[in-house]
Design a protein around this motif. Structure first.
Motif, PDB file in Angstrom:
ATOM      1  N   GLN A 125     111.451  83.738  52.286  1.00 28.04           N
ATOM      2  CA  GLN A 125     110.885  82.826  53.518  1.00 28.04           C
ATOM      3  C   GLN A 125     109.642  83.215  53.917  1.00 28.04           C
ATOM      4  N   GLU A 151     114.432  74.179  55.196  1.00 23.28           N
ATOM      5  CA  GLU A 151     114.940  75.541  55.113  1.00 23.28           C
ATOM      6  C   GLU A 151     114.550  76.136  54.049  1.00 23.28           C
ATOM      7  N   ALA A 154     115.916  76.240  50.180  1.00 24.04           N
ATOM      8  CA  ALA A 154     116.471  75.097  50.520  1.00 24.04           C
ATOM      9  C   ALA A 154     117.844  74.871  50.041  1.00 24.04           C
TER      10      ALA A 154
END
Length: 488
Positions: A125, A151, A154
């Protein structure tokens, strides 16, 4: 260097005393053997590991690096993997190799490991999205596709790697001549614009001015340069124009992308086409512009031999005023024992294409290499290899690497107040990484790349036009990609 960017580091792990690779005799002792390209970022990793690494699982861990010269690195890695010897258990690979070695069954899918490990998830992230896209995903996902998922990691995307050394190309320039008052005044008089001296000046430098710089500083022996008489010819500019590996592709792609052209887009298969895209009018015009500046470079540029190391060497010898090269090659430029311009150099973002609104597009090909694991490791070896990845991507380790000529791909580290001051090219790296995207990842990438490099080289050496080169590339890629089912 995709870029060089451009070869990879391998890691292999064996357990001391084991009769078979990956079969531990003593769980407390782990040797990780890494086949590594022989250059400063990997040399530093070995030294720093020996000084600072402690296994969180209590292992006595040895990092044994097999340093391999860049020119033979790909061949050595490929030969090892395809031979079945299972010599290496972890690899730092060029991103372009992902498809070939994932499909070959050599690279381990790390998606579950990342999803189940909060530390790995946090690292993913924190990585710059250009690196997640280029270094980790296969089948390849663009930054836009990952961002659309909303996200990281993902859902539905497979992840294979983390950055060992993220690389971007920037401008290296001779501050003593670009900031010389006489040269600045003469440039202003001749072109009606400023000669870039400061970092901010380079932020406003496009390819048109790059060409003007090349023309302005092209001088013969006996002419004056910044108040001194030249004893040999001097050239204003240089960038990649090499037939080997990907050396011209890494620079040509920038011109094509910045002007709105494209290469074949694997993320849109099977609808994406090569013919009509690779050789579009926009792409041909962009390649023509790239070729137009070769006349202002040292003569080697028009022989197909202008690779990233030749550029670096010419600059360090004081024969070129400004070059575009990878930050991974910056450290020797500052070495008084190797470089005649060690105390005269400064760094800025690479030039780009001026847009209608006055902004400059600097889109370019990403360089550097990610970590991956191979598929034949024991659980103990996998866990310890991932511990090494966590150690390397720890902010403290990253800052130490950056201070010794490396780079970080962690956004939190690049945002630290001290980051830009650690090395003189860091500010440019942080700016340029936002513009990075990647070439193809499919298993046939090397066949495509080799043919493209051949055609580019014919144009660079004056054997054919930009249009002829791109027509040939497009036709070859179209047929190949249709035959293997990537184009319907």
């Amino acid at each position: 260097m995709k870029r060089i960017n451009l070869m990879s580091t391998l890691m292999g792990a064996t357990i001391l005393g084991a009769g078979l690779s990956g079969s531990p005799a003593m769980s407390a002792d782990v040797t990780i053997t890494m086949a590594a390209p022989d250059w400063p970022p990997t040399r530093f990793m070995k030294e720093h590991f020996d000084q600072t690494y402690t296994s969180p699982d209590g292992h006595t861990t040895t990092l044994d690096m097999d340093f391999i010269p860049w020119p033979s690195f790909y061949e050595r890695v490929a030969a090892s993997l395809t031979s079945g010897e299972q010599k290496y258990q972890m690899i730092v690979t060029d991103s372009q190799w992902l498809g070939a070695f994932v499909e070959g069954g050599y690279y381990m899918n790390l998606t579950d490991k990342i999803n189940q490990d909060p530390e790995l998830t946090a690292i993913m992230q924190d990585l710059h999205p250009a690196l997640v896209s280029a270094y980790s995903t296969y089948p390849h996902r663009t930054r836009a596709q990952l961002e659309e998922a909303g996200e990281v990691p993902a859902p539905g995307v497979n992840y294979y790697g983390f950055p060992q050394f993220p690389d971007t190309y920037v401008t290296f320039y001779r501050e003593d001549i670009f900031c010389n008052e006489g040269e600045m005044a003469a440039f202003q008089e001749q072109y009606g614009t400023n000669l870039p001296c400061t970092y901010e000046d380079w932020q406003d430098t496009d390819w048109t001015k790059w060409g003007q710089i090349g023309e302005f500083f092209q001088r013969d022996a006996g002419e004056m340069l910044a108040g001194e008489e030249l004893t040999e010819p001097f050239y204003g500019i240089a960038y990649q124009a090499g037939k080997g590996y990907d050396f011209s592709t890494m620079q040509v792609n920038a011109f094509i992308w910045q002007q709105g052209g494209d290469i074949w887009d694997e993320s849109k298969a099977p609808e994406a086409q090569a013919e009509g895209v690779v050789n579009s009018d926009v792409s041909v015009a962009a390649f023509d512009e790239y070729l137009s500046y070769l006349q202002y470079m040292p003569p080697v540029a028009q022989t197909g031999q202008m690779d990233i190391f030749v550029i670096q060497d010419l600059y360090m010898q004081g024969k070129v005023g400004a070059i575009i090269d990878w930050v991974g090659l910056g450290e020797p430029v500052l070495d008084p024992s190797a470089s005649t311009v060690h105390d005269k150099s400064a760094f800025g973002p690479a030039p780009g294409t001026r847009q209608a609104d006055g902004s400059i597009d600097r889109t370019g090909n990403i360089g550097g290499q990610p970590f991956v694991l191979t598929t034949w490791n024991s659980d103990e070896v996998v866990n310890e290899a991932l511990n090494v990845v966590k150690w390397w991507l720890n902010p403290e380790t990253q800052l130490a690497a950056v201070a010794n000529g490396g780079q970080s791909g962690l956004m939190s580290v690049m945002a630290m107040p001290e980051y830009n001051d650690l090395r003189p090219w860091n500010r440019a790296h942080v700016e340029m990484i936002d513009w990075q995207k990647d070439v193809w990842h499919i298993p046939e990438f090397f066949e495509m790349l080799t043919q493209q490099q051949e055609e580019f080289d014919k144009a660079i050496t004056g054997q054919q036009s930009a249009k002829e080169a791109l027509d040939n590339v497009a036709a070859f890629q179209q047929e190949l990609l249709e035959d293997i089912g990537f184009i319907e």
